[in-house]
Design a protein around this motif. Sequence first.
Motif, short mmCIF file in Angstrom:
data_model
loop_
_atom_site.label_atom_id
_atom_site.label_comp_id
_atom_site.label_asym_id
_atom_site.label_seq_id
_atom_site.Cartn_x
_atom_site.Cartn_y
_atom_site.Cartn_z
N GLU A 1 0.83 -1.21 0.00
CA GLU A 1 0.00 0.00 0.00
C GLU A 1 0.87 1.25 0.00
O GLU A 1 0.59 2.21 -0.74
N ILE A 2 1.92 1.26 0.80
CA ILE A 2 2.81 2.42 0.86
C ILE A 2 3.47 2.66 -0.49
O ILE A 2 3.53 3.80 -0.98
N LEU A 3 3.96 1.60 -1.12
CA LEU A 3 4.72 1.75 -2.35
C LEU A 3 3.85 2.03 -3.58
O LEU A 3 4.37 2.27 -4.66
N LYS A 4 2.53 2.03 -3.40
CA LYS A 4 1.67 2.53 -4.48
C LYS A 4 1.89 4.03 -4.69
O LYS A 4 1.69 4.55 -5.78
N PHE A 5 2.31 4.71 -3.62
CA PHE A 5 2.37 6.17 -3.65
C PHE A 5 3.76 6.73 -3.35
O PHE A 5 4.13 7.77 -3.89
N TRP A 6 4.51 6.04 -2.51
CA TRP A 6 5.81 6.55 -2.05
C TRP A 6 6.95 5.86 -2.78
O TRP A 6 6.84 4.71 -3.17
N HIS A 7 8.08 6.57 -2.91
CA HIS A 7 9.25 5.98 -3.54
C HIS A 7 9.86 4.88 -2.68
O HIS A 7 10.46 3.94 -3.21
N SER A 8 9.74 5.01 -1.37
CA SER A 8 10.33 4.01 -0.48
C SER A 8 9.59 4.01 0.86
O SER A 8 8.95 5.00 1.24
N VAL A 9 9.70 2.90 1.56
CA VAL A 9 9.13 2.81 2.90
C VAL A 9 9.84 3.79 3.83
O VAL A 9 9.21 4.38 4.73
N GLU A 10 11.13 3.98 3.62
CA GLU A 10 11.89 4.92 4.46
C GLU A 10 11.34 6.34 4.34
O GLU A 10 11.21 7.06 5.33
N ASP A 11 11.01 6.74 3.11
CA ASP A 11 10.41 8.07 2.92
C ASP A 11 9.09 8.17 3.67
O ASP A 11 8.78 9.20 4.29
N PHE A 12 8.30 7.10 3.61
CA PHE A 12 7.02 7.12 4.31
C PHE A 12 7.21 7.31 5.80
O PHE A 12 6.52 8.12 6.43
N PHE A 13 8.13 6.56 6.40
CA PHE A 13 8.34 6.69 7.83
C PHE A 13 8.88 8.07 8.22
O PHE A 13 8.62 8.55 9.32
N GLN A 14 9.59 8.70 7.32
CA GLN A 14 10.13 10.02 7.62
C GLN A 14 9.06 11.11 7.52
O GLN A 14 9.01 12.02 8.36
N TYR A 15 8.18 10.99 6.52
CA TYR A 15 7.25 12.09 6.26
C TYR A 15 5.77 11.74 6.49
O TYR A 15 4.96 12.65 6.68
#
Length: 285
Positions: A171-185
């Motif tokens: 689900e995260i990678l449908k929209f974000w470049h990486s899981v790390e970016d998601f956790f940061q922002y």
Amino acid sequence: MLVLLDQPSQRKQLTPFISGTNGHVVMGGVLAGLQCGCVYADQLHAPKSALIWAKNEMFYLIGRSDNEHFNSLIREVLVQELLPEALDAGEDMLNLEVYPEPGSDWSSVLDHMFNGRLREGLRVPFQFNLTQYGQWLERSSSSLFVPRGYELQVIDRAAMLEDKSCIIEQEILKFWHSVEDFFQYGVGTCTVHQGKVVGTCISVFVSGIHHETGINTYDPIHRGKGLATAMASAYVQSVLERKCVPHWTTEDFRHDSITIASKLGFEQGRAYPVYYMPIQELLDF
């Protein structure tokens, strides 16, 4: 040919085109390079018109509608590059919004570009009202509780490790470049049933302090039990803890989504048009 703007510094030139749309979270996230998408413009410097694709969400036409050079090439870019990629990513529908420069009108351009075959629907925007959300929490002390057999969790690294089906990551990678970016922002919540993630509510696009909400209960068997409301309420609290602002946008026919947003203190705004048609239908003619 159109110019691909692949650097945030290049895309920043388009910010004035969306400044009157409440800092449009989805386009803002793509322009900043935080979320997945492509941006094509009529020229590299001082662009006058642009096509933005926010992957798994929306296509946008912004700027001047009377830019004949730009208009003549949009369909080619869509058909030869972007729509086949969208199909491969699991999208089956072209969804398109337009944000014209004042005095411009995309209607006749769209009619010509898509041979009059675009359908028109309505999108419903919401604006978060903190006071109303607080009042709802006071009235609904059970807002964060889920039925027996379900568990509400904040999406963190531990939750992802326990998610053996990798539903959260997908689900995260449908929209974000990486899981790390998601956790940061970004932030997110999920519900778990018998060890399996059955629903998520995450920041799908982030622009500055603004978070666009994406919520999904995957199997109909788990719907109608208050899971979405509980996930969304916990998600809103997580966004607020970051001193950020949650946003909510949906289609006018998604009555459950509208109901949940209204419960949580989001004030419904005026619906606006969205254009759509099946991607394969567009590729076939």
